[in-house]
Write a protein that holds these residues in place. Structure first.
Motif, PDB file in Angstrom:
ATOM      1  N   THR A  62      20.107  60.731  61.381  1.00 42.19           N
ATOM      2  CA  THR A  62      19.507  60.283  60.118  1.00 42.19           C
ATOM      3  C   THR A  62      20.306  59.122  59.534  1.00 42.19           C
ATOM      4  O   THR A  62      21.473  58.908  59.898  1.00 42.19           O
ATOM      5  CB  THR A  62      19.481  61.426  59.075  1.00 42.19           C
ATOM      6  N   ILE A  63      19.675  58.417  58.632  1.00 37.67           N
ATOM      7  CA  ILE A  63      20.375  57.339  57.919  1.00 37.67           C
ATOM      8  C   ILE A  63      21.584  57.920  57.205  1.00 37.67           C
ATOM      9  O   ILE A  63      22.665  57.331  57.218  1.00 37.67           O
ATOM     10  CB  ILE A  63      19.431  56.613  56.935  1.00 37.67           C
ATOM     11  N   ASP A  64      21.418  59.105  56.588  1.00 34.56           N
ATOM     12  CA  ASP A  64      22.540  59.746  55.885  1.00 34.56           C
ATOM     13  C   ASP A  64      23.708  60.025  56.821  1.00 34.56           C
ATOM     14  O   ASP A  64      24.868  59.864  56.430  1.00 34.56           O
ATOM     15  CB  ASP A  64      22.092  61.049  55.217  1.00 34.56           C
ATOM     16  N   ASP A  65      23.434  60.442  58.064  1.00 38.51           N
ATOM     17  CA  ASP A  65      24.500  60.680  59.043  1.00 38.51           C
ATOM     18  C   ASP A  65      25.333  59.418  59.237  1.00 38.51           C
ATOM     19  O   ASP A  65      26.566  59.459  59.219  1.00 38.51           O
ATOM     20  CB  ASP A  65      23.930  61.104  60.406  1.00 38.51           C
ATOM     21  N   PHE A  66      24.646  58.294  59.452  1.00 39.49           N
ATOM     22  CA  PHE A  66      25.341  57.031  59.670  1.00 39.49           C
ATOM     23  C   PHE A  66      26.069  56.559  58.405  1.00 39.49           C
ATOM     24  O   PHE A  66      27.198  56.081  58.469  1.00 39.49           O
ATOM     25  CB  PHE A  66      24.371  55.942  60.148  1.00 39.49           C
ATOM     26  N   GLN A  67      25.423  56.704  57.241  1.00 41.40           N
ATOM     27  CA  GLN A  67      26.058  56.262  55.993  1.00 41.40           C
ATOM     28  C   GLN A  67      27.324  57.056  55.711  1.00 41.40           C
ATOM     29  O   GLN A  67      28.338  56.479  55.326  1.00 41.40           O
ATOM     30  CB  GLN A  67      25.076  56.368  54.822  1.00 41.40           C
ATOM     31  N   ARG A  68      27.284  58.362  55.902  1.00 41.11           N
ATOM     32  CA  ARG A  68      28.481  59.193  55.690  1.00 41.11           C
ATOM     33  C   ARG A  68      29.607  58.771  56.631  1.00 41.11           C
ATOM     34  O   ARG A  68      30.749  58.613  56.220  1.00 41.11           O
ATOM     35  CB  ARG A  68      28.165  60.674  55.890  1.00 41.11           C
ATOM     36  N   GLU A  69      29.268  58.594  57.909  1.00 41.06           N
ATOM     37  CA  GLU A  69      30.274  58.196  58.885  1.00 41.06           C
ATOM     38  C   GLU A  69      30.894  56.845  58.506  1.00 41.06           C
ATOM     39  O   GLU A  69      32.120  56.714  58.456  1.00 41.06           O
ATOM     40  CB  GLU A  69      29.632  58.089  60.271  1.00 41.06           C
ATOM     41  N   LEU A  70      30.057  55.851  58.233  1.00 47.76           N
ATOM     42  CA  LEU A  70      30.554  54.495  58.002  1.00 47.76           C
ATOM     43  C   LEU A  70      31.288  54.355  56.672  1.00 47.76           C
ATOM     44  O   LEU A  70      32.314  53.677  56.600  1.00 47.76           O
ATOM     45  CB  LEU A  70      29.412  53.489  58.139  1.00 47.76           C
ATOM     46  N   THR A  71      30.820  55.003  55.630  1.00 48.17           N
ATOM     47  CA  THR A  71      31.578  54.951  54.371  1.00 48.17           C
ATOM     48  C   THR A  71      32.891  55.697  54.533  1.00 48.17           C
ATOM     49  O   THR A  71      33.893  55.316  53.941  1.00 48.17           O
ATOM     50  CB  THR A  71      30.770  55.499  53.174  1.00 48.17           C
ATOM     51  N   PHE A  75      33.983  51.430  54.628  1.00 46.38           N
ATOM     52  CA  PHE A  75      33.079  50.337  54.256  1.00 46.38           C
ATOM     53  C   PHE A  75      32.648  50.479  52.804  1.00 46.38           C
ATOM     54  O   PHE A  75      32.418  51.573  52.314  1.00 46.38           O
ATOM     55  CB  PHE A  75      31.850  50.324  55.170  1.00 46.38           C
ATOM     56  N   ASP A  76      32.525  49.334  52.133  1.00 45.78           N
ATOM     57  CA  ASP A  76      32.079  49.317  50.740  1.00 45.78           C
ATOM     58  C   ASP A  76      30.588  49.612  50.625  1.00 45.78           C
ATOM     59  O   ASP A  76      30.136  50.162  49.624  1.00 45.78           O
ATOM     60  CB  ASP A  76      32.392  47.962  50.094  1.00 45.78           C
ATOM     61  N   ASP A  77      29.836  49.193  51.624  1.00 42.76           N
ATOM     62  CA  ASP A  77      28.408  49.462  51.648  1.00 42.76           C
ATOM     63  C   ASP A  77      27.956  49.421  53.101  1.00 42.76           C
ATOM     64  O   ASP A  77      28.631  48.843  53.956  1.00 42.76           O
ATOM     65  CB  ASP A  77      27.627  48.444  50.806  1.00 42.76           C
ATOM     66  N   VAL A  78      26.820  50.045  53.359  1.00 42.42           N
ATOM     67  CA  VAL A  78      26.317  50.192  54.715  1.00 42.42           C
ATOM     68  C   VAL A  78      24.859  49.753  54.745  1.00 42.42           C
ATOM     69  O   VAL A  78      24.059  50.184  53.907  1.00 42.42           O
ATOM     70  CB  VAL A  78      26.434  51.667  55.165  1.00 42.42           C
ATOM     71  N   TYR A  79      24.535  48.924  55.721  1.00 38.71           N
ATOM     72  CA  TYR A  79      23.171  48.450  55.917  1.00 38.71           C
ATOM     73  C   TYR A  79      22.738  48.832  57.326  1.00 38.71           C
ATOM     74  O   TYR A  79      23.402  48.491  58.303  1.00 38.71           O
ATOM     75  CB  TYR A  79      23.083  46.936  55.683  1.00 38.71           C
ATOM     76  N   ILE A  80      21.624  49.571  57.392  1.00 37.59           N
ATOM     77  CA  ILE A  80      21.168  50.137  58.654  1.00 37.59           C
ATOM     78  C   ILE A  80      19.701  49.798  58.859  1.00 37.59           C
ATOM     79  O   ILE A  80      18.875  50.016  57.969  1.00 37.59           O
ATOM     80  CB  ILE A  80      21.330  51.676  58.656  1.00 37.59           C
ATOM     81  N   CYS A  81      19.370  49.310  60.043  1.00 37.85           N
ATOM     82  CA  CYS A  81      17.978  49.184  60.443  1.00 37.85           C
ATOM     83  C   CYS A  81      17.654  50.402  61.300  1.00 37.85           C
ATOM     84  O   CYS A  81      18.197  50.540  62.397  1.00 37.85           O
ATOM     85  CB  CYS A  81      17.724  47.906  61.236  1.00 37.85           C
ATOM     86  N   PRO A  82      16.758  51.278  60.833  1.00 38.08           N
ATOM     87  CA  PRO A  82      16.443  52.489  61.586  1.00 38.08           C
ATOM     88  C   PRO A  82      15.268  52.317  62.554  1.00 38.08           C
ATOM     89  O   PRO A  82      14.849  53.281  63.187  1.00 38.08           O
ATOM     90  CB  PRO A  82      16.061  53.476  60.472  1.00 38.08           C
ATOM     91  N   HIS A  83      14.746  51.108  62.650  1.00 39.01           N
ATOM     92  CA  HIS A  83      13.500  50.886  63.375  1.00 39.01           C
ATOM     93  C   HIS A  83      13.696  50.596  64.860  1.00 39.01           C
ATOM     94  O   HIS A  83      14.709  50.039  65.267  1.00 39.01           O
ATOM     95  CB  HIS A  83      12.735  49.728  62.728  1.00 39.01           C
TER      96      HIS A  83
END
Length: 174
Positions: A62-71, A75-83
């Motif tokens: 999930t996007i949340d999985d990646f955001q938790r890992e990267l923050t 990282f100050d902010d995380v930008y993910i393309c899930p497509h």
């Protein structure tokens, strides 16, 4: 270092892993990445992750999985393309959707930002946005240089680094 507002780091092959996707929980930073992330943060440069992660659209993570890992990596902010690549979304690299979103979110002048990545798509997105372009040879870097040599020449990459420490060193010296 001249007025660098932000550094955008690709994930897979740039800060860890290899040329394939490793999902959160399986992904491992290169041994030097945490110290390089901290080095950039101590310079008071905003630090953003920007990454294509088509496995999200397949339900693998999930996007949340990646955001938790990267923050968690700092990282100050995380930008993910899930497509998936065939969806044609404007956020997927080599398009500049993630960079444009960060520009709006953080009031950035993208010409004062740096993209560090291992794929020609990272460099193409950086070129389209007017960012400083640093290609690392880790991950898919060598393959990108070999298979996309002519495209890379047209992009006028600012620096080809052996790895993230070399990229950060070059950035700090220039």
């Amino acid at each position: 270092m001249k007025n660098i507002e932000a550094v955008f780091l690709d994930r897979d092959g740039t800060i860890g892993g290899d040329s394939t996707i490793h999902y959160p929980g399986e992904f491992k930073l290169f041994p030097y990445s945490a110290s390089e992330i901290n080095r950039l943060k101590k310079s008071r440069i905003q630090l953003f992750s920007f990454t294509n992660q088509p496995g999200i659209s397949k339900g693998v993570a999930t996007i949340d999985d990646f955001q938790r890992e990267l923050t968690g990596f700092g990282f100050d902010d995380v930008y993910i393309c899930p497509h998936h690549p065939h969806e044609g979304c404007p956020c997927r690299k080599p398009d500049i959707g993630m960079l444009s979103e960060a520009q709006k979110d953080h009031n950035l002048n993208l010409e004062n930002c740096v993209v560090i990545g291992d794929r020609w798509t990272d460099m193409l997105a950086a070129a389209k946005a007017g960012c400083i372009k640093i290609l690392v040879r880790t991950g898919a870097g060598e393959v990108s240089l070999r298979d996309h040599h002519h495209e890379m020449e047209k992009l006028s990459i600012d620096y080809i680094a052996e790895d993230l420490p070399d990229a950060v060193h070059w950035l700090m010296q220039n």
